[in-house]
Design a protein around this motif. Structure first.
Motif, PDB file in Angstrom:
ATOM      1  N   ALA A 234       1.576  -0.145   0.730  1.00 17.47           N
ATOM      2  CA  ALA A 234       3.104  -0.261   0.487  1.00 17.47           C
ATOM      3  C   ALA A 234       3.319   0.468  -0.840  1.00 17.47           C
ATOM      4  O   ALA A 234       2.656   0.459  -1.665  1.00 17.47           O
ATOM      5  CB  ALA A 234       3.776  -1.759   0.330  1.00 17.47           C
ATOM      6  N   PRO A 235       4.611   0.843  -0.917  1.00 13.19           N
ATOM      7  CA  PRO A 235       5.082   1.601  -2.037  1.00 13.19           C
ATOM      8  C   PRO A 235       4.912   0.664  -3.189  1.00 13.19           C
ATOM      9  O   PRO A 235       5.095  -0.678  -3.269  1.00 13.19           O
ATOM     10  CB  PRO A 235       6.547   1.989  -2.173  1.00 13.19           C
ATOM     11  CG  PRO A 235       6.440   1.825  -0.755  1.00 13.19           C
ATOM     12  CD  PRO A 235       5.740   0.855   0.085  1.00 13.19           C
ATOM     13  N   ALA A 236       4.171   1.060  -4.428  1.00 11.76           N
ATOM     14  CA  ALA A 236       3.834   0.056  -5.634  1.00 11.76           C
ATOM     15  C   ALA A 236       3.874   0.989  -6.858  1.00 11.76           C
ATOM     16  O   ALA A 236       3.891   2.153  -6.955  1.00 11.76           O
ATOM     17  CB  ALA A 236       2.336  -0.550  -5.437  1.00 11.76           C
ATOM     18  N   LEU A 274      -2.696  -2.997   0.332  1.00 11.79           N
ATOM     19  CA  LEU A 274      -1.936  -3.525  -0.624  1.00 11.79           C
ATOM     20  C   LEU A 274      -0.545  -3.589  -0.248  1.00 11.79           C
ATOM     21  O   LEU A 274       0.295  -3.089   0.168  1.00 11.79           O
ATOM     22  CB  LEU A 274      -1.850  -2.431  -1.937  1.00 11.79           C
ATOM     23  CG  LEU A 274      -1.012  -2.977  -3.119  1.00 11.79           C
ATOM     24  CD1 LEU A 274      -1.898  -4.012  -3.922  1.00 11.79           C
ATOM     25  CD2 LEU A 274      -0.974  -1.796  -4.259  1.00 11.79           C
ATOM     26  N   ARG A 275      -0.365  -5.171  -0.368  1.00 13.77           N
ATOM     27  CA  ARG A 275       0.989  -5.596   0.104  1.00 13.77           C
ATOM     28  C   ARG A 275       1.635  -6.451  -1.182  1.00 13.77           C
ATOM     29  O   ARG A 275       0.919  -7.223  -1.732  1.00 13.77           O
ATOM     30  CB  ARG A 275       0.999  -6.292   1.335  1.00 13.77           C
ATOM     31  CG  ARG A 275       0.504  -5.391   2.454  1.00 13.77           C
ATOM     32  CD  ARG A 275       1.656  -4.592   2.995  1.00 13.77           C
ATOM     33  NE  ARG A 275       1.111  -3.671   3.805  1.00 13.77           N
ATOM     34  CZ  ARG A 275       1.781  -2.578   4.216  1.00 13.77           C
ATOM     35  NH1 ARG A 275       3.099  -2.340   3.793  1.00 13.77           N
ATOM     36  NH2 ARG A 275       1.583  -1.771   5.282  1.00 13.77           N
ATOM     37  N   ALA A 283      -0.897  -8.265  -3.462  1.00  9.33           N
ATOM     38  CA  ALA A 283      -2.195  -8.661  -2.967  1.00  9.33           C
ATOM     39  C   ALA A 283      -2.848  -7.459  -2.418  1.00  9.33           C
ATOM     40  O   ALA A 283      -2.520  -6.782  -1.493  1.00  9.33           O
ATOM     41  CB  ALA A 283      -2.131  -9.757  -1.632  1.00  9.33           C
ATOM     42  N   LEU A 284      -4.105  -7.180  -3.158  1.00  7.76           N
ATOM     43  CA  LEU A 284      -5.250  -6.026  -2.814  1.00  7.76           C
ATOM     44  C   LEU A 284      -6.099  -6.818  -1.698  1.00  7.76           C
ATOM     45  O   LEU A 284      -6.769  -8.067  -2.126  1.00  7.76           O
ATOM     46  CB  LEU A 284      -5.832  -5.722  -3.900  1.00  7.76           C
ATOM     47  CG  LEU A 284      -6.689  -4.477  -3.559  1.00  7.76           C
ATOM     48  CD1 LEU A 284      -6.335  -3.311  -2.876  1.00  7.76           C
ATOM     49  CD2 LEU A 284      -7.741  -4.213  -4.885  1.00  7.76           C
ATOM     50  N   ARG A 332     -10.107 -10.503  -1.583  1.00 11.09           N
ATOM     51  CA  ARG A 332      -8.852 -10.438  -1.827  1.00 11.09           C
ATOM     52  C   ARG A 332      -8.537 -10.535  -3.231  1.00 11.09           C
ATOM     53  O   ARG A 332      -9.098 -11.557  -4.001  1.00 11.09           O
ATOM     54  CB  ARG A 332      -7.856 -11.564  -0.828  1.00 11.09           C
ATOM     55  CG  ARG A 332      -6.306 -11.449  -1.272  1.00 11.09           C
ATOM     56  CD  ARG A 332      -5.696 -12.120  -0.249  1.00 11.09           C
ATOM     57  NE  ARG A 332      -4.547 -12.818  -1.172  1.00 11.09           N
ATOM     58  CZ  ARG A 332      -3.554 -13.306  -0.426  1.00 11.09           C
ATOM     59  NH1 ARG A 332      -3.476 -13.300   1.230  1.00 11.09           N
ATOM     60  NH2 ARG A 332      -2.292 -13.678  -0.957  1.00 11.09           N
ATOM     61  N   LEU A 333      -7.678  -9.712  -3.853  1.00 16.41           N
ATOM     62  CA  LEU A 333      -7.455  -9.798  -5.249  1.00 16.41           C
ATOM     63  C   LEU A 333      -5.903 -10.143  -5.178  1.00 16.41           C
ATOM     64  O   LEU A 333      -5.029  -9.120  -4.799  1.00 16.41           O
ATOM     65  CB  LEU A 333      -7.605  -8.500  -6.003  1.00 16.41           C
ATOM     66  CG  LEU A 333      -7.140  -8.389  -7.402  1.00 16.41           C
ATOM     67  CD1 LEU A 333      -7.721  -9.484  -8.362  1.00 16.41           C
ATOM     68  CD2 LEU A 333      -7.093  -7.195  -8.093  1.00 16.41           C
ATOM     69  N   ASP A 334      -5.115 -11.145  -6.046  1.00 14.31           N
ATOM     70  CA  ASP A 334      -4.002 -11.374  -6.167  1.00 14.31           C
ATOM     71  C   ASP A 334      -3.777 -11.153  -7.387  1.00 14.31           C
ATOM     72  O   ASP A 334      -4.393 -11.744  -8.303  1.00 14.31           O
ATOM     73  CB  ASP A 334      -3.654 -12.890  -6.041  1.00 14.31           C
ATOM     74  CG  ASP A 334      -3.497 -13.221  -4.256  1.00 14.31           C
ATOM     75  OD1 ASP A 334      -3.904 -12.117  -3.536  1.00 14.31           O
ATOM     76  OD2 ASP A 334      -3.635 -14.408  -4.201  1.00 14.31           O
ATOM     77  N   PHE A 335      -2.806 -10.281  -7.987  1.00 15.08           N
ATOM     78  CA  PHE A 335      -2.386  -9.875  -9.265  1.00 15.08           C
ATOM     79  C   PHE A 335      -1.125  -9.719  -9.467  1.00 15.08           C
ATOM     80  O   PHE A 335      -0.275  -9.182  -8.625  1.00 15.08           O
ATOM     81  CB  PHE A 335      -3.195  -8.528  -9.647  1.00 15.08           C
ATOM     82  CG  PHE A 335      -2.946  -7.378  -8.864  1.00 15.08           C
ATOM     83  CD1 PHE A 335      -2.260  -6.522  -9.495  1.00 15.08           C
ATOM     84  CD2 PHE A 335      -3.458  -7.049  -7.690  1.00 15.08           C
ATOM     85  CE1 PHE A 335      -1.892  -5.244  -8.872  1.00 15.08           C
ATOM     86  CE2 PHE A 335      -3.321  -5.863  -7.059  1.00 15.08           C
ATOM     87  CZ  PHE A 335      -2.404  -5.062  -7.650  1.00 15.08           C
ATOM     88  N   PRO A 336      -0.509  -9.810 -10.819  1.00 19.77           N
ATOM     89  CA  PRO A 336       0.748  -9.519 -11.099  1.00 19.77           C
ATOM     90  C   PRO A 336       1.476  -8.045 -10.953  1.00 19.77           C
ATOM     91  O   PRO A 336       0.721  -7.326 -11.082  1.00 19.77           O
ATOM     92  CB  PRO A 336       1.138 -10.193 -12.451  1.00 19.77           C
ATOM     93  CG  PRO A 336      -0.301 -10.151 -13.186  1.00 19.77           C
ATOM     94  CD  PRO A 336      -1.372  -9.948 -11.928  1.00 19.77           C
TER      95      PRO A 336
END
Length: 341
Positions: A234-236, A274-275, A283-284, A332-336
């Motif tokens: 997704a656009p990031a 990546l969402r 979330a990657l 999975r990687l959750d990051f700010p």
């Protein structure tokens, strides 16, 4: 060495100081009338001192100063008032000499007003160019500091990587050659990532196509012809430092999946996604459809070099890695979205 621009010359500062008067039209015209009256009063005071033939002597300075401080409009009004006062009170009866004197006065004040206007325009252009130069200097300074910071971070990362490889070699000297080859591969990967990130032709490239290129590069260099990599992004909005860490993490996890998820010449798919989780976090996810983890295996308790590298990159992104296994393995990687203050 980057040097700060010197302070503005005096004539630029003097021209800029008049902007307050020039921006207020009514104030300028009031000053023009006051200057004409003051010049007239001074000429009256000197009427017995000055000989005939100097009707405009005190009026020229009034026109010049009014134009300099207040602009062309007030200067023209002051010139007209001064010319009328000089003609009516300080010139003899009408005649060709008076007409010549008035014409001479008109030419002189027109030239003065024009020259002062051109000077102000030149000073304005110089101020604009100077402001652009100041902005360019500030951008150059910031970019230089950012470059130093990135180089220092990269050197520190490489030093840590080599230290971990050294420990592996000391623990198992028989694998020293393979460990050095692995270190060489990782350093070449870092070099490719940085070349792509700093390529001017890729500055406007979206993250999705950029990471698809990186994953294809990893597949090609590994020789895994039967494995496909699908990137779904997704656009990031990520700054260059975090995008670098994210790129290296994706490369490490995709490489790890190629090593452990599939057998020789076995077909499979690795999905990189990546969402946004919410307004504050991404979330990657890197998932494969390979053989998955062994029953009871806990990758977080392992001591592999790849795991430690991934954990270090995740820490740079202020995120947390989790691993799950079913039909294949998912990391999975959750990051700010923004770097915490």
């Amino acid at each position: 060495m980057i040097q700060k621009l010197s302070s503005a010359p005096f004539y630029l500062r003097a021209a800029q100081a008049t902007e307050r008067f020039r921006r207020h039209a009514l104030l300028g015209y009031a000053i023009a009338v006051g200057a004409a009256i003051a010049a007239f009063a001074l000429r009256l005071a000197l009427v017995d001192t000055l000989p005939d033939g100097f009707p405009y002597l005190t009026f020229f300075p009034a026109v010049i100063l009014t134009t300099f401080f207040c602009g062309v409009g007030p200067g023209t009004v002051c010139a007209g008032l001064c010319g009328a006062l000089a003609w009516y009170f300080f010139m003899p009866a009408s005649g060709y000499q008076n007409a010549f004197a008035i014409g001479f006065y008109a030419i002189i004040v027109a030239v003065d007003i024009t020259l002062i206007h051109l000077m102000h325009e030149a000073a304005r252009h110089l101020r604009q160019e100077r402001a652009v130069s100041e902005r360019l200097y500030e951008n150059q300074r910031v970019l230089f500091q950012e470059l130093q910071h990135r180089v220092a971070n990269n050197i520190q990362f490489i030093a840590g990587l080599l230290m971990m490889q050294k420990r592996q070699a000391l623990a198992d000297p028989s694998r020293a050659t393979a460990i050095l080859s692995e270190a060489q591969t990782r350093l070449e990967t870092i070099s490719r990532v940085h070349r792509m990130l700093h390529d001017p032709g890729r500055m406007d490239l979206d993250i999705g196509p950029y990471l698809q290129t990186i994953c294809n590069d990893v597949l090609e260099s590994s020789g895994a012809r039967q494995v496909a990599c699908v990137v779904d992004f997704a656009p990031a909005q990520l700054d260059l430092t975090r995008l670098t860490a994210l790129s290296l993490l994706v490369v490490e996890l995709v490489t790890n999946a190629l090593k452990h998820a599939f057998g020789p010449d076995e077909a499979g798919t690795i999905t990189v996604s990546l969402r946004p989780l919410d307004e504050a976090r991404y979330a990657l996810t890197i998932a494969d459809d390979g053989k998955g983890l062994a029953p009871g295996a806990d990758p977080s308790k392992g001591d592999s070099l790849g795991l430690r590298i991934c954990e270090g990159l995740a820490a740079q992104l202020h995120g947390k890695l989790t691993t799950s296994s079913g039909r294949g393995t998912t990391v999975r990687l959750d990051f700010p979205k923004q770097v915490p203050a």
